[in-house]
Design a protein around this motif. Sequence first.
Motif, PDB file in Angstrom:
ATOM      1  N   GLY A 170     -11.036 -10.623   5.530  1.00  0.00           N
ATOM      2  CA  GLY A 170     -10.398 -10.894   6.810  1.00  0.00           C
ATOM      3  C   GLY A 170      -9.938  -9.669   7.566  1.00  0.00           C
ATOM      4  N   GLY A 171     -10.417  -8.483   7.171  1.00  0.00           N
ATOM      5  CA  GLY A 171     -10.055  -7.281   7.894  1.00  0.00           C
ATOM      6  C   GLY A 171      -8.733  -6.666   7.502  1.00  0.00           C
ATOM      7  N   ARG A 172      -8.049  -7.263   6.518  1.00  0.00           N
ATOM      8  CA  ARG A 172      -6.764  -6.705   6.055  1.00  0.00           C
ATOM      9  C   ARG A 172      -7.006  -5.795   4.862  1.00  0.00           C
ATOM     10  NH1 ARG A 172      -4.820 -12.615   4.833  1.00  0.00           N
ATOM     11  NH2 ARG A 172      -7.003 -12.525   4.206  1.00  0.00           N
ATOM     12  N   PRO A 173      -6.236  -4.707   4.745  1.00  0.00           N
ATOM     13  CA  PRO A 173      -6.352  -3.880   3.539  1.00  0.00           C
ATOM     14  C   PRO A 173      -6.150  -4.757   2.302  1.00  0.00           C
ATOM     15  CG  PRO A 173      -4.855  -2.868   5.123  1.00  0.00           C
ATOM     16  CD  PRO A 173      -5.157  -4.246   5.628  1.00  0.00           C
ATOM     17  N   THR A 181      -6.172   4.336   0.645  1.00  0.00           N
ATOM     18  CA  THR A 181      -6.400   3.700   1.949  1.00  0.00           C
ATOM     19  C   THR A 181      -7.872   3.392   2.155  1.00  0.00           C
ATOM     20  OG1 THR A 181      -4.482   4.836   2.889  1.00  0.00           O
ATOM     21  CG2 THR A 181      -6.095   3.959   4.435  1.00  0.00           C
ATOM     22  N   GLN A 182      -8.729   4.340   1.806  1.00  0.00           N
ATOM     23  CA  GLN A 182     -10.172   4.118   1.964  1.00  0.00           C
ATOM     24  C   GLN A 182     -10.640   2.913   1.160  1.00  0.00           C
ATOM     25  OE1 GLN A 182     -12.545   7.464   0.740  1.00  0.00           O
ATOM     26  NE2 GLN A 182     -14.486   6.381   0.966  1.00  0.00           N
ATOM     27  N   HIS A 183     -10.196   2.821  -0.078  1.00  0.00           N
ATOM     28  CA  HIS A 183     -10.621   1.690  -0.913  1.00  0.00           C
ATOM     29  C   HIS A 183     -10.055   0.370  -0.406  1.00  0.00           C
ATOM     30  CE1 HIS A 183     -12.899   3.433  -4.314  1.00  0.00           C
ATOM     31  NE2 HIS A 183     -12.281   4.543  -3.948  1.00  0.00           N
ATOM     32  N   ALA A 184      -8.806   0.380   0.024  1.00  0.00           N
ATOM     33  CA  ALA A 184      -8.193  -0.859   0.525  1.00  0.00           C
ATOM     34  C   ALA A 184      -8.868  -1.337   1.801  1.00  0.00           C
ATOM     35  CB  ALA A 184      -6.699  -0.649   0.758  1.00  0.00           C
ATOM     36  N   LEU A 196       0.815  -1.218   0.000  1.00  0.00           N
ATOM     37  CA  LEU A 196       0.000   0.000   0.000  1.00  0.00           C
ATOM     38  C   LEU A 196       0.850   1.270   0.000  1.00  0.00           C
ATOM     39  CD1 LEU A 196      -2.865   1.067  -0.060  1.00  0.00           C
ATOM     40  CD2 LEU A 196      -2.939   0.888   2.433  1.00  0.00           C
ATOM     41  N   GLU A 197       1.936   1.276   0.762  1.00  0.00           N
ATOM     42  CA  GLU A 197       2.760   2.486   0.813  1.00  0.00           C
ATOM     43  C   GLU A 197       3.382   2.773  -0.552  1.00  0.00           C
ATOM     44  OE1 GLU A 197       4.174   5.921   2.495  1.00  0.00           O
ATOM     45  OE2 GLU A 197       2.717   4.489   3.307  1.00  0.00           O
ATOM     46  N   ARG A 198       3.840   1.717  -1.235  1.00  0.00           N
ATOM     47  CA  ARG A 198       4.390   1.932  -2.570  1.00  0.00           C
ATOM     48  C   ARG A 198       3.310   2.306  -3.576  1.00  0.00           C
ATOM     49  NH1 ARG A 198       7.315  -3.193  -3.352  1.00  0.00           N
ATOM     50  NH2 ARG A 198       6.117  -3.614  -1.465  1.00  0.00           N
ATOM     51  N   ALA A 199       2.104   1.793  -3.375  1.00  0.00           N
ATOM     52  CA  ALA A 199       0.994   2.194  -4.242  1.00  0.00           C
ATOM     53  C   ALA A 199       0.743   3.692  -4.130  1.00  0.00           C
ATOM     54  CB  ALA A 199      -0.267   1.413  -3.874  1.00  0.00           C
ATOM     55  N   VAL A 200       0.831   4.230  -2.914  1.00  0.00           N
ATOM     56  CA  VAL A 200       0.672   5.671  -2.709  1.00  0.00           C
ATOM     57  C   VAL A 200       1.740   6.434  -3.489  1.00  0.00           C
ATOM     58  CG1 VAL A 200       0.846   7.529  -0.997  1.00  0.00           C
ATOM     59  CG2 VAL A 200      -0.485   5.464  -0.471  1.00  0.00           C
ATOM     60  N   HIS A 201       2.996   6.023  -3.341  1.00  0.00           N
ATOM     61  CA  HIS A 201       4.080   6.726  -4.033  1.00  0.00           C
ATOM     62  C   HIS A 201       4.003   6.519  -5.547  1.00  0.00           C
ATOM     63  CE1 HIS A 201       6.135   8.230  -0.496  1.00  0.00           C
ATOM     64  NE2 HIS A 201       5.870   7.074   0.087  1.00  0.00           N
ATOM     65  N   SER A 202       3.495   5.375  -5.962  1.00  0.00           N
ATOM     66  CA  SER A 202       3.335   5.115  -7.391  1.00  0.00           C
ATOM     67  C   SER A 202       2.306   6.067  -7.996  1.00  0.00           C
ATOM     68  CB  SER A 202       2.921   3.656  -7.606  1.00  0.00           C
ATOM     69  OG  SER A 202       2.804   3.350  -8.971  1.00  0.00           O
TER      70      SER A 202
END
Length: 244
Positions: A232-235, A221-224, A190-196
């Motif tokens: 299972g509660g994971r992004p 983050t909202q979508h994940a 997710l963090e790399r998706a943000v920077h991407s």
Amino acid sequence: MTTTQLQPMPDDWRRALAVVAHPDDLEYGCSAAIAAWTDGGREVAYVLATRGEAGIDTLEPERCGPLREREQRASAAVVGVSAVEFLDHKDGVIEYGTALRRDIAAAIRRHRPELVITLNHRDTWGGVAWNTPDHVAVGRATLDAAGDAGNRWIFPDLTEQGLQPWDGVRWVAVAGSSTPTHAVDATSGLERAVHSLLEHRTYIEALTDEDPETYVRGFLTQHAEATGERFGGRPAVAFELFGR
């Protein structure tokens, strides 16, 4: 009411090809999953039908296209993707038909993926927002081209050019679907998706007055997290998976 849980995406594959209409489509759609896959040693290549040259109102297409291509290559590199190709269809007026199917089938034959990824090919986003003609055309053509690529009698000129039929596509995964069936844990990516997505800064700054990082982080983050409620509660990043 019980919420239907999403199934884990198959992981017994080595090569994937993502085919979308515009720069930023994958970054809005599923790059956290792609980051996780490349981390695991899988190969992912990108094919874009256009260079997104009609996407910024304040930039003429001849200036916008090269800029968005550069942003897309930088964006792909953030999630471990180095192979990025552009088919040079015209942004905003992509036509579904045999020419588009042929170009995508050729790309599938070149890259020989087991998994093909594309973006929502339906008329709407969740029944509430109208989809763009480019997304619909490229998504549908990609689903069709996954079969075309394996049939030597469809587009025989590709074989004459040395692109041998490839019948090895096992699945087509559609990101951004309102009826997803599977998901990928986005925690590590997710963090790399943000920077991407942030690499598309020129586009984002034209799109919103909000701070680019605040906007991007909030959106992804909202979508994940919303998808994670069914995983299972994971992004997570969701896909509608079509087997072949």
